[in-house]
Motif scaffolding. Structure first.
Motif, PDB file in Angstrom:
ATOM      1  N   HIS A 121      24.663  95.053  28.065  1.00 40.27           N
ATOM      2  CA  HIS A 121      25.848  95.736  27.989  1.00 40.27           C
ATOM      3  C   HIS A 121      26.902  95.116  27.522  1.00 40.27           C
ATOM      4  N   VAL A 122      27.961  95.625  26.849  1.00 34.34           N
ATOM      5  CA  VAL A 122      29.002  95.070  26.129  1.00 34.34           C
ATOM      6  C   VAL A 122      30.439  95.572  27.133  1.00 34.34           C
ATOM      7  N   PHE A 123      31.260  94.434  27.186  1.00 31.57           N
ATOM      8  CA  PHE A 123      32.504  94.892  28.247  1.00 31.57           C
ATOM      9  C   PHE A 123      33.517  94.269  27.445  1.00 31.57           C
ATOM     10  N   GLU A 124      34.932  94.997  27.443  1.00 30.91           N
ATOM     11  CA  GLU A 124      36.042  94.733  26.697  1.00 30.91           C
ATOM     12  C   GLU A 124      37.283  94.376  27.616  1.00 30.91           C
ATOM     13  N   GLY A 125      38.036  93.862  27.108  1.00 33.06           N
ATOM     14  CA  GLY A 125      39.361  93.356  27.683  1.00 33.06           C
ATOM     15  C   GLY A 125      39.338  92.493  28.953  1.00 33.06           C
ATOM     16  N   GLU A 126      38.268  91.621  29.142  1.00 30.89           N
ATOM     17  CA  GLU A 126      38.088  90.757  30.308  1.00 30.89           C
ATOM     18  C   GLU A 126      39.052  89.428  30.109  1.00 30.89           C
ATOM     19  N   GLY A 127      39.616  89.253  28.946  1.00 30.53           N
ATOM     20  CA  GLY A 127      40.520  88.165  28.941  1.00 30.53           C
ATOM     21  C   GLY A 127      40.094  86.593  28.210  1.00 30.53           C
ATOM     22  N   TYR A 128      38.553  87.027  28.018  1.00 30.52           N
ATOM     23  CA  TYR A 128      38.123  85.799  27.368  1.00 30.52           C
ATOM     24  C   TYR A 128      38.597  85.497  25.978  1.00 30.52           C
ATOM     25  N   ALA A 129      38.786  84.210  25.604  1.00 30.43           N
ATOM     26  CA  ALA A 129      39.373  83.374  24.547  1.00 30.43           C
ATOM     27  C   ALA A 129      38.445  83.548  23.334  1.00 30.43           C
ATOM     28  N   THR A 130      38.336  84.795  22.927  1.00 27.83           N
ATOM     29  CA  THR A 130      37.228  85.030  21.833  1.00 27.83           C
ATOM     30  C   THR A 130      38.042  85.812  20.826  1.00 27.83           C
ATOM     31  N   PRO A 131      37.526  86.013  19.563  1.00 30.37           N
ATOM     32  CA  PRO A 131      38.108  86.801  18.654  1.00 30.37           C
ATOM     33  C   PRO A 131      38.012  88.046  18.916  1.00 30.37           C
ATOM     34  N   THR A 132      37.081  88.720  19.478  1.00 35.68           N
ATOM     35  CA  THR A 132      37.119  90.337  19.632  1.00 35.68           C
ATOM     36  C   THR A 132      37.362  90.730  20.814  1.00 35.68           C
ATOM     37  N   ASP A 133      37.566  89.800  21.911  1.00 32.10           N
ATOM     38  CA  ASP A 133      37.837  90.117  23.484  1.00 32.10           C
ATOM     39  C   ASP A 133      36.735  91.261  23.930  1.00 32.10           C
ATOM     40  N   GLN A 134      35.601  90.917  23.470  1.00 30.82           N
ATOM     41  CA  GLN A 134      34.201  91.621  24.016  1.00 30.82           C
ATOM     42  C   GLN A 134      33.497  90.592  24.458  1.00 30.82           C
ATOM     43  N   ARG A 135      32.612  91.079  25.284  1.00 29.61           N
ATOM     44  CA  ARG A 135      31.401  90.227  26.138  1.00 29.61           C
ATOM     45  C   ARG A 135      30.160  91.147  25.912  1.00 29.61           C
ATOM     46  N   TYR A 136      29.386  90.661  25.139  1.00 28.52           N
ATOM     47  CA  TYR A 136      28.017  91.265  24.945  1.00 28.52           C
ATOM     48  C   TYR A 136      27.126  90.374  25.981  1.00 28.52           C
ATOM     49  N   CYS A 137      26.763  91.152  27.073  1.00 25.07           N
ATOM     50  CA  CYS A 137      26.300  90.678  28.192  1.00 25.07           C
ATOM     51  C   CYS A 137      24.816  90.958  27.908  1.00 25.07           C
ATOM     52  N   ILE A 138      23.933  89.817  27.493  1.00 29.78           N
ATOM     53  CA  ILE A 138      22.576  90.516  26.913  1.00 29.78           C
ATOM     54  C   ILE A 138      21.411  89.622  27.869  1.00 29.78           C
ATOM     55  N   ASN A 139      20.375  90.359  28.174  1.00 26.57           N
ATOM     56  CA  ASN A 139      19.367  89.787  29.099  1.00 26.57           C
ATOM     57  C   ASN A 139      18.414  88.666  28.005  1.00 26.57           C
ATOM     58  N   SER A 140      18.443  87.379  28.524  1.00 25.02           N
ATOM     59  CA  SER A 140      17.556  86.515  27.652  1.00 25.02           C
ATOM     60  C   SER A 140      16.285  87.096  27.276  1.00 25.02           C
ATOM     61  N   ILE A 141      15.536  87.860  28.290  1.00 22.07           N
ATOM     62  CA  ILE A 141      14.223  88.403  27.792  1.00 22.07           C
ATOM     63  C   ILE A 141      14.230  89.398  26.695  1.00 22.07           C
ATOM     64  N   SER A 142      15.310  89.895  26.414  1.00 20.80           N
ATOM     65  CA  SER A 142      15.283  90.723  25.386  1.00 20.80           C
ATOM     66  C   SER A 142      15.560  90.128  24.059  1.00 20.80           C
ATOM     67  N   LEU A 143      15.647  88.697  23.968  1.00 20.52           N
ATOM     68  CA  LEU A 143      15.822  88.165  23.096  1.00 20.52           C
ATOM     69  C   LEU A 143      14.801  86.987  22.656  1.00 20.52           C
ATOM     70  N   ARG A 144      14.752  86.337  21.350  1.00 21.28           N
ATOM     71  CA  ARG A 144      13.975  85.315  20.756  1.00 21.28           C
ATOM     72  C   ARG A 144      15.008  84.580  20.014  1.00 21.28           C
ATOM     73  N   LEU A 145      14.996  83.387  20.342  1.00 23.48           N
ATOM     74  CA  LEU A 145      15.992  82.578  19.559  1.00 23.48           C
ATOM     75  C   LEU A 145      14.926  81.639  18.707  1.00 23.48           C
ATOM     76  N   SER A 146      15.526  81.735  17.415  1.00 20.32           N
ATOM     77  CA  SER A 146      14.803  80.783  16.140  1.00 20.32           C
ATOM     78  C   SER A 146      15.732  79.834  15.704  1.00 20.32           C
ATOM     79  N   PRO A 147      15.479  78.485  16.552  1.00 21.36           N
ATOM     80  CA  PRO A 147      16.399  77.454  16.022  1.00 21.36           C
ATOM     81  C   PRO A 147      16.777  77.362  14.655  1.00 21.36           C
ATOM     82  N   ASP A 148      17.968  76.801  14.090  1.00 23.42           N
ATOM     83  CA  ASP A 148      18.161  76.382  12.638  1.00 23.42           C
ATOM     84  C   ASP A 148      17.144  75.358  12.269  1.00 23.42           C
ATOM     85  N   GLU A 149      16.812  75.184  11.126  1.00 23.77           N
ATOM     86  CA  GLU A 149      16.083  73.882  10.634  1.00 23.77           C
ATOM     87  C   GLU A 149      17.203  72.647  10.715  1.00 23.77           C
ATOM     88  N   ALA A 150      16.875  71.584  11.219  1.00 26.33           N
ATOM     89  CA  ALA A 150      17.643  70.305  11.331  1.00 26.33           C
ATOM     90  C   ALA A 150      17.808  69.845  10.087  1.00 26.33           C
TER      91      ALA A 150
END
Length: 135
Positions: free
Chosen positions: A106-135
Motif C-alpha cells: 500500500h502507499v500512504f501520504e502525509g505521514e511527515g517523513y522527510a522524503t521528497p514525495t511525502d509518500q511511503r510505499y509500504c511493500i511486502n518483501s516477498i513481492s520483490l526481488r532485489l538485483s544488487p548493482d555490480e560492484a
C-alpha cells in the motif's frame, strides 16, 4: 483489468511458493519485521517477484520503522498501479505491479517523513526481488 503478463491462477500457483501466492495473488501481507528486505541497505533494483518488472530502486528506499520495506517513489510512475482499497474497515491505496497485477503493498501520504514525495510505499518483501548493482 488486462495485464501484459496474463496467467491463469493455476499457472501462478505452479510458479510461486504458497507464501508468495498468498501475498502477490491474494493481496495478503507478510508479518511485520519478517521480510528479507525490511532492513536491507544493498544498492540495486527491486523487481516484481512474479513477473520481473522493475518497480523500485534502492536510492528511494528509506527507514520508516514500520516493519516493511518503504520507498518514497516507484522507479517509473507507470511501473505500479494504484487502486482504492476499502478492506479492513479503512480506506487505503493498494499498490499493484502494472505489468502483471500482483499485489505489492500500500502507499500512504502525509505521514511527515522527510522524503521528497511525502509518500511511503509500504511493500511486502516477498513481492520483490532485489538485483544488487555490480560492484
Amino acid at each position: 483489468m488486462s495485464y501484459e503478463v496474463d496467467k491463469t491462477e493455476s499457472e501462478w500457483r505452479a510458479e510461486l511458493t504458497p507464501q508468495e501466492y498468498a501475498v502477490l495473488r491474494e493481496a495478503g501481507t507478510e508479518r511485520a519485521f519478517a521480510g528479507e528486505y525490511t532492513d536491507t541497505k544493498t544498492t540495486g533494483v527491486y523487481s516484481c517477484r512474479a513477473c520481473g518488472a522493475e518497480l523500485f530502486r534502492s536510492d528511494t528506499k528509506f527507514e520508516s520503522h514500520c516493519g516493511w520495506p518503504s520507498f518514497y517513489d516507484p522507479a517509473d510512475t507507470d511501473a505500479v498501479e494504484l487502486i482504492e482499497d476499502r478492506t479492513m474497515g479503512m480506506l487505503r491505496t493498494e499498490v499493484r505491479c502494472a505489468r502483471c497485477g500482483s499485489h505489492l503493498g500500500h502507499v500512504f501520504e502525509g505521514e511527515g517523513y522527510a522524503t521528497p514525495t511525502d509518500q511511503r510505499y509500504c511493500i511486502n518483501s516477498i513481492s520483490l526481488r532485489l538485483s544488487p548493482d555490480e560492484a
